[in-house]
Write a protein that holds these residues in place. Structure first.
Motif, PDB file in Angstrom:
ATOM      1  N   TYR A  27       0.733  -1.176   0.112  1.00 25.90           N
ATOM      2  CA  TYR A  27       0.110  -0.046  -0.021  1.00 25.90           C
ATOM      3  C   TYR A  27       0.899   1.184  -0.005  1.00 25.90           C
ATOM      4  O   TYR A  27       2.019   1.249   0.450  1.00 25.90           O
ATOM      5  N   ALA A  28       0.370   2.142  -0.737  1.00 29.67           N
ATOM      6  CA  ALA A  28       1.110   3.543  -0.672  1.00 29.67           C
ATOM      7  C   ALA A  28       0.260   4.611  -0.617  1.00 29.67           C
ATOM      8  O   ALA A  28      -0.799   4.802  -1.533  1.00 29.67           O
ATOM      9  N   ARG A  29       0.470   5.754   0.249  1.00 33.30           N
ATOM     10  CA  ARG A  29      -0.322   6.989   0.102  1.00 33.30           C
ATOM     11  C   ARG A  29       0.005   7.939  -0.959  1.00 33.30           C
ATOM     12  O   ARG A  29      -0.942   8.438  -1.484  1.00 33.30           O
ATOM     13  N   HIS A  30       1.156   7.859  -1.413  1.00 38.12           N
ATOM     14  CA  HIS A  30       1.465   8.567  -2.792  1.00 38.12           C
ATOM     15  C   HIS A  30       2.209   7.867  -3.767  1.00 38.12           C
ATOM     16  O   HIS A  30       3.453   7.960  -3.735  1.00 38.12           O
ATOM     17  N   PRO A  31       1.784   7.174  -4.612  1.00 43.66           N
ATOM     18  CA  PRO A  31       2.360   6.202  -5.447  1.00 43.66           C
ATOM     19  C   PRO A  31       3.098   6.798  -6.482  1.00 43.66           C
ATOM     20  O   PRO A  31       2.432   8.024  -6.826  1.00 43.66           O
ATOM     21  N   GLY A  32       3.733   6.065  -7.103  1.00 38.55           N
ATOM     22  CA  GLY A  32       4.439   6.725  -8.177  1.00 38.55           C
ATOM     23  C   GLY A  32       3.818   7.050  -9.551  1.00 38.55           C
ATOM     24  O   GLY A  32       2.821   6.112  -9.585  1.00 38.55           O
ATOM     25  N   SER A  33       4.233   7.869 -10.185  1.00 37.06           N
ATOM     26  CA  SER A  33       3.683   8.097 -11.480  1.00 37.06           C
ATOM     27  C   SER A  33       3.488   6.908 -12.455  1.00 37.06           C
ATOM     28  O   SER A  33       2.400   6.795 -13.390  1.00 37.06           O
ATOM     29  N   ASN A  34       4.309   5.940 -12.366  1.00 29.50           N
ATOM     30  CA  ASN A  34       4.153   4.723 -13.178  1.00 29.50           C
ATOM     31  C   ASN A  34       3.235   3.519 -12.573  1.00 29.50           C
ATOM     32  O   ASN A  34       3.060   2.580 -13.402  1.00 29.50           O
ATOM     33  N   VAL A  35       2.693   4.163 -11.519  1.00 24.68           N
ATOM     34  CA  VAL A  35       1.845   2.985 -10.731  1.00 24.68           C
ATOM     35  C   VAL A  35       0.357   2.993 -11.341  1.00 24.68           C
ATOM     36  O   VAL A  35      -0.116   4.206 -11.068  1.00 24.68           O
ATOM     37  N   THR A  36      -0.187   1.951 -11.670  1.00 21.29           N
ATOM     38  CA  THR A  36      -1.611   2.149 -12.170  1.00 21.29           C
ATOM     39  C   THR A  36      -2.460   1.049 -11.364  1.00 21.29           C
ATOM     40  O   THR A  36      -1.893   0.153 -10.788  1.00 21.29           O
ATOM     41  N   THR A  37      -3.894   1.135 -11.460  1.00 22.36           N
ATOM     42  CA  THR A  37      -4.571   0.059 -10.956  1.00 22.36           C
ATOM     43  C   THR A  37      -4.000  -1.148 -11.801  1.00 22.36           C
ATOM     44  O   THR A  37      -4.121  -2.453 -10.917  1.00 22.36           O
ATOM     45  N   ARG A  38      -3.865  -1.365 -12.765  1.00 25.08           N
ATOM     46  CA  ARG A  38      -3.427  -2.764 -13.532  1.00 25.08           C
ATOM     47  C   ARG A  38      -2.093  -3.225 -12.991  1.00 25.08           C
ATOM     48  O   ARG A  38      -2.110  -4.306 -12.562  1.00 25.08           O
ATOM     49  N   THR A  39      -1.145  -2.328 -12.763  1.00 26.04           N
ATOM     50  CA  THR A  39       0.161  -2.961 -12.295  1.00 26.04           C
ATOM     51  C   THR A  39       0.098  -3.388 -10.877  1.00 26.04           C
ATOM     52  O   THR A  39       0.561  -4.313 -10.421  1.00 26.04           O
ATOM     53  N   VAL A  40      -0.975  -2.805 -10.018  1.00 24.14           N
ATOM     54  CA  VAL A  40      -1.049  -3.417  -8.454  1.00 24.14           C
ATOM     55  C   VAL A  40      -1.799  -4.603  -8.606  1.00 24.14           C
ATOM     56  O   VAL A  40      -1.600  -5.381  -7.692  1.00 24.14           O
ATOM     57  N   LEU A  41      -2.690  -4.551  -9.330  1.00 25.60           N
ATOM     58  CA  LEU A  41      -3.461  -5.748  -9.482  1.00 25.60           C
ATOM     59  C   LEU A  41      -2.724  -7.024  -9.895  1.00 25.60           C
ATOM     60  O   LEU A  41      -2.714  -8.067  -9.263  1.00 25.60           O
ATOM     61  N   VAL A  42      -1.716  -6.901 -10.966  1.00 24.69           N
ATOM     62  CA  VAL A  42      -0.982  -7.712 -11.493  1.00 24.69           C
ATOM     63  C   VAL A  42       0.175  -8.258 -10.707  1.00 24.69           C
ATOM     64  O   VAL A  42       0.463  -9.317 -10.553  1.00 24.69           O
ATOM     65  N   ASP A  43       0.435  -7.144  -9.607  1.00 21.95           N
ATOM     66  CA  ASP A  43       1.575  -7.456  -8.827  1.00 21.95           C
ATOM     67  C   ASP A  43       1.108  -8.230  -7.558  1.00 21.95           C
ATOM     68  O   ASP A  43       1.657  -9.400  -7.013  1.00 21.95           O
ATOM     69  N   ALA A  44      -0.129  -7.913  -7.197  1.00 18.73           N
ATOM     70  CA  ALA A  44      -0.686  -8.686  -6.026  1.00 18.73           C
ATOM     71  C   ALA A  44      -1.073 -10.271  -6.532  1.00 18.73           C
ATOM     72  O   ALA A  44      -0.994 -11.340  -5.752  1.00 18.73           O
ATOM     73  N   ALA A  45      -1.418 -10.205  -7.807  1.00 17.63           N
ATOM     74  CA  ALA A  45      -1.993 -11.565  -8.417  1.00 17.63           C
ATOM     75  C   ALA A  45      -0.428 -12.495  -8.428  1.00 17.63           C
ATOM     76  O   ALA A  45      -0.572 -13.692  -7.881  1.00 17.63           O
ATOM     77  N   ARG A  46       0.520 -12.016  -8.957  1.00 20.97           N
ATOM     78  CA  ARG A  46       1.666 -12.744  -9.218  1.00 20.97           C
ATOM     79  C   ARG A  46       2.365 -13.201  -7.762  1.00 20.97           C
ATOM     80  O   ARG A  46       2.719 -14.096  -7.452  1.00 20.97           O
ATOM     81  N   ARG A  47       2.112 -12.479  -6.609  1.00 19.56           N
ATOM     82  CA  ARG A  47       2.683 -12.489  -5.684  1.00 19.56           C
ATOM     83  C   ARG A  47       1.806 -13.659  -4.798  1.00 19.56           C
ATOM     84  O   ARG A  47       2.278 -14.493  -4.178  1.00 19.56           O
ATOM     85  N   ALA A  48       0.401 -13.759  -4.888  1.00 12.08           N
ATOM     86  CA  ALA A  48      -0.296 -14.663  -4.546  1.00 12.08           C
ATOM     87  C   ALA A  48      -0.053 -16.269  -5.213  1.00 12.08           C
ATOM     88  O   ALA A  48      -0.180 -17.065  -4.507  1.00 12.08           O
ATOM     89  N   LEU A  49       0.217 -16.121  -6.542  1.00  9.95           N
ATOM     90  CA  LEU A  49       0.471 -17.577  -6.978  1.00  9.95           C
ATOM     91  C   LEU A  49       1.937 -17.947  -6.607  1.00  9.95           C
ATOM     92  O   LEU A  49       1.963 -19.164  -6.589  1.00  9.95           O
ATOM     93  N   ALA A  50       2.644 -17.012  -6.533  1.00 13.16           N
ATOM     94  CA  ALA A  50       4.138 -17.505  -5.922  1.00 13.16           C
ATOM     95  C   ALA A  50       3.862 -18.181  -4.250  1.00 13.16           C
ATOM     96  O   ALA A  50       4.297 -19.115  -4.088  1.00 13.16           O
ATOM     97  N   ASP A  51       2.886 -17.436  -3.657  1.00  9.55           N
ATOM     98  CA  ASP A  51       2.798 -18.210  -2.281  1.00  9.55           C
ATOM     99  C   ASP A  51       1.886 -19.219  -2.199  1.00  9.55           C
ATOM    100  O   ASP A  51       2.272 -19.905  -1.500  1.00  9.55           O
TER     101      ASP A  51
END
Length: 374
Positions: free
Chosen positions: A10-34
């Motif tokens: 979670y980030a209060r002030h995310p970088g300009s390169n962060v999008t809804t798609r990027t955080v969803l994809v990141d969480a998905a990949r982390r869950a698969l790895a887990d």
């Protein structure tokens, strides 16, 4: 059963390169790895997001390289996570899918957040935004006033809940707000909508959460022992001081074969302190109706571990991820991976979902009892 969980930081002030798609994809990949799974193992996908539009679940499947037989878009806010879990559980039991990935999250920039608040639904757009009310804080300020009157409590009682959750957050490296808070600091905070202060209103953050639901255990799995839901239980004709959980709680505990006294860790949807207390009462954790005693003797003392991540009030509310945040936390507690905030011997947990303000308060409610597989 739940075989993998993850949170995209979670980030209060995310970088300009962060999008809804990027955080969803990141969480998905982390869950698969887990879960110890590859994208090729996943044949079901559920997505909850306020800001992924104009894309949908199928677009995220393309981004993740998934071929799926089961697909779901959820749009029920704080109730979405358990709603998706309810349907994914049925899917794997019916063998419609073997492994279902569920992901929820948002990146809401200031303009997008204003649009969401003003156009949340037709009732908000047509009747509230023209006033203007500035979002749900005003509605839940009035609900909190009703809650205070019913239970004869004041801001100090809510403050004890908020301060306790902040103390839990101090042990959560993923919480956005981890600085210690005293009751005096809480009581001196600026008022947003009387009686709500800035510490009573969830901070909007960017992030995502994900879980994997499987038909068979892989690694350290957690079983869904019971799950119940009831939406629009009162047609918005009540006062908002019950969520529908009170009606389904007897069925939930009967199906699980246990009661509130057997639960080791709890997560309730804490968009506002009063709503956390309403859900705890509905679920039977204050069966005598004495909310002050619940706060002072069980929550503030940590006898009953509630929202051990810090909850949304300290960890942050990442849009539609808010309902999944507590689910991920409780699974972590049952798996023994919660670090220094770990509840020793945690075996059974309960998670509630709540949300989707129809006119004056949330219309959706659900809950699940989870159990560690020994």
């Amino acid at each position: 059963m739940i075989t993998g969980v993850a949170e995209s930081p979670y980030a209060r002030h995310p970088g300009s390169n962060v999008t809804t798609r990027t955080v969803l994809v990141d969480a998905a990949r982390r869950a698969l790895a887990d879960a110890g799974l590859a994208p090729a193992d996943i044949d079901g996908l559920g997505v909850a997001s306020f800001s992924l539009a104009p894309d949908h679940a199928i677009d995220l499947a393309v981004s993740l390289g998934l071929r799926v037989r089961w697909l779901m878009d959820s749009a029920n806010g704080g109730a979405s996570a358990i709603e998706m879990l309810q349907h994914a559980r049925s899917a794997v039991e019916a063998e419609d899918a073997k492994h279902v990935l569920l992901v929820a999250g948002d990146r809401l920039n200031p303009d997008a957040f204003v649009r969401l608040v003003d156009e949340y639904n037709s009732a908000t757009r047509d009747y509230l935004s023209p006033l203007p009310t500035g979002g749900p804080n005003v509605l839940f300020a009035m609900l909190t006033q009703r809650h205070m009157k019913r239970h004869q409590i004041g801001r100090e009682e809510y403050g004890k809940l908020v301060v306790t959750q902040r103390s839990w957050a101090q042990a959560n490296p993923g919480a956005v707000y981890r600085e210690p808070m005293t009751l005096d600091e809480y009581l001196r905070a600026p008022i947003v909508a009387d009686p709500l202060s800035i510490f009573d209103c969830v901070p909007v953050v960017t992030g995502a959460n994900a879980i994997v639901v499987s038909g068979e255990a892989t690694g350290s799995a957690v079983r869904v022992r019971a799950l119940k839901a009831l939406h629009n239980h009162d047609g918005q004709d009540g006062d908002g001081l019950d969520t529908g959980l009170g009606e389904i709680a007897p069925e939930l505990w009967h199906e699980s074969g246990i009661g509130p006294g057997d639960v080791d860790v709890v997560s309730v949807y804490d968009d506002y302190p009063a709503m956390a207390l309403v859900q705890l009462e509905d679920l039977g954790f204050a069966d005598d109706g004495d909310i002050r005693r619940l706060i002072e003797q069980r929550l503030a003392t940590r006898e009953l571990p509630v929202n051990t991540s810090g909850g949304q009030l300290s960890a942050g509310q990442a849009g539609a991820a808010g309902g999944m945040h507590g689910l991920v936390e409780v699974v972590g507690q049952l798996r023994g991976t919660a670090g220094s905030r770990q509840i020793r011997g945690a075996r059974v947990g309960v998670v509630s979902g709540y949300g989707m303000v129809a006119y004056r308060y949330g219309a959706c409610a659900n809950a699940a009892v989870l159990e560690k597989i020994v």
